[in-house]
Write an enzyme that holds these catalytic residues in place. Structure first.
Site, PDB file in Angstrom:
ATOM      1  N   TRP A 102     -25.797 -45.028  29.789  1.00 55.02           N
ATOM      2  CA  TRP A 102     -25.118 -45.829  30.811  1.00 55.02           C
ATOM      3  C   TRP A 102     -25.629 -47.261  30.713  1.00 55.02           C
ATOM      4  CZ3 TRP A 102     -21.161 -44.807  34.110  1.00 55.02           C
ATOM      5  CH2 TRP A 102     -20.900 -45.770  35.081  1.00 55.02           C
ATOM      6  N   LEU A 103     -24.728 -48.214  30.625  1.00 61.39           N
ATOM      7  CA  LEU A 103     -25.107 -49.617  30.484  1.00 61.39           C
ATOM      8  C   LEU A 103     -25.019 -50.326  31.826  1.00 61.39           C
ATOM      9  CD1 LEU A 103     -23.109 -50.503  27.233  1.00 61.39           C
ATOM     10  CD2 LEU A 103     -25.534 -49.878  27.406  1.00 61.39           C
ATOM     11  N   ASP A 120     -13.317 -53.916  16.111  1.00 57.60           N
ATOM     12  CA  ASP A 120     -12.337 -54.113  17.192  1.00 57.60           C
ATOM     13  C   ASP A 120     -12.983 -54.950  18.288  1.00 57.60           C
ATOM     14  OD1 ASP A 120      -9.974 -53.914  18.606  1.00 57.60           O
ATOM     15  OD2 ASP A 120     -10.387 -51.913  19.395  1.00 57.60           O
TER      16      ASP A 120
END
Length: 305
Positions: free
Chosen positions: A95-96, A208
């Protein structure tokens, strides 16, 4: 609580042990996304039906390859597995904790990305491609290794696995005939964009890197995610970053100081942006076909830009 949530929580418990809770985040276009808590940690989880497991496995492979370069931060892969009992494939990521970019972020980001691009890729031995196909958004990206490296290998790879592959898919769908014809003409003239002494080399790229796929962590560290990795000319990455916006202030100076930038990049930028525009035509249609056609015609109109 939905049945899908229950199945996800059971799968997390089976993988990591203990009790898990999960809430849908609705943050993904091509998969379900979740915030999950259990065993004193929080994870960002993606899930797809079991039949689409290779999508998440390719993403995990890309993240692990980027991490191996030790140049720029990516979310750590906590696990990627197929759960036949519950009919799901899952990718669990660190989790950032993200924050709005500060004044020095662009410079840090430019240095980190430059370090990635100037490094030696973990596979390919100087050729272009990757060890598996992956997805560019929701479009299959063909990564079969080129026959050789250098300028000739890159031109062939760009013609066959990038512009040619997407143009063939566009033609198969039976739409945008003027665009298909214009792109074919661009492909025929590809060597003209490399007649300025530029020598492409294979770099591991994210693939991307639009503005939604990079951010700043709470400690100020740049982080990138949702990759479509390949060993490609690094200019492809930079062109994508400029297609729908621009890098943050300070980026270009730091990037050039770290990795360098050939003066002919501006000539090739539209060429590389055409690939991503074709992808958007395949994904979303609409005005992207007109934008891609305008890009191709601009390239053809001035020959080698």
């Amino acid at each position: 609580m939905t049945n899908e949530t229950v199945l996800l929580q059971r799968s997390l418990a089976g993988r990591f042990g203990g009790r898990w809770s999960a809430e849908p985040l609705h943050a993904g276009s091509f998969c379900a996304t979740w915030g999950a808590r259990g065993r004193g940690q929080r994870l960002f989880v993606k899930s797809v039906p079991l039949a689409a497991a290779d999508v998440l496995e390719a993403e995990a492979d890309g993240l692990e390859a980027l991490a191996s370069m030790r140049a720029i931060a990516v979310p750590e892969v906590a696990g990627c597995w197929r759960d036949g009992e519950h009919g799901l494939a899952l990718l669990a990521l660190q989790w950032l904790e993200l924050r709005p970019p500060d004044a020095g972020f662009g410079e840090r980001y430019g240095r980190a990305l430059g370090e990635l691009h100037r490094g030696i890729p973990p596979a390919g031995e100087g050729r272009y491609g990757w060890r598996r196909d992956n997805l560019l958004g929701g479009t299959p990206q063909r990564n079969r290794w080129s026959r050789q490296g250098g300028r000739a290998g890159w031109i062939d790879f760009l013609a066959e696995a990038r512009l040619g592959a997407l143009n063939a898919e566009l033609a198969r769908r039976g739409g945008a005939t003027p665009l298909v014809e214009a792109v074919a003409q661009v492909i025929d003239r590809l060597p003209q964009w490399f007649d300025d002494g530029y020598l492409p080399r294979a770099s591991l790229i994210h693939g991307d890197l639009w503005s939604g796929n990079w951010a700043m962590q709470a400690d100020g560290t740049p982080v990138i995610y949702d990759p479509a990795v390949s060993c490609s000319d690094a200019e492809v990455e930079l062109a994508m970053m400029e297609l729908f916006g621009s890098p943050p202030a300070g980026f270009w100076h730091a990037y050039r100081a770290t990795a360098g930038l050939h003066e002919g990049y501006a000539r090739r930028r539209g060429l590389y942006q055409l690939y991503h525009l074709l992808n958007h035509v395949l994904l979303f249609g609409g005005g992207y076909a007109a934008q891609a056609l305008a890009c191709a015609r601009a390239l053809l109109g001035r020959g080698a830009p």
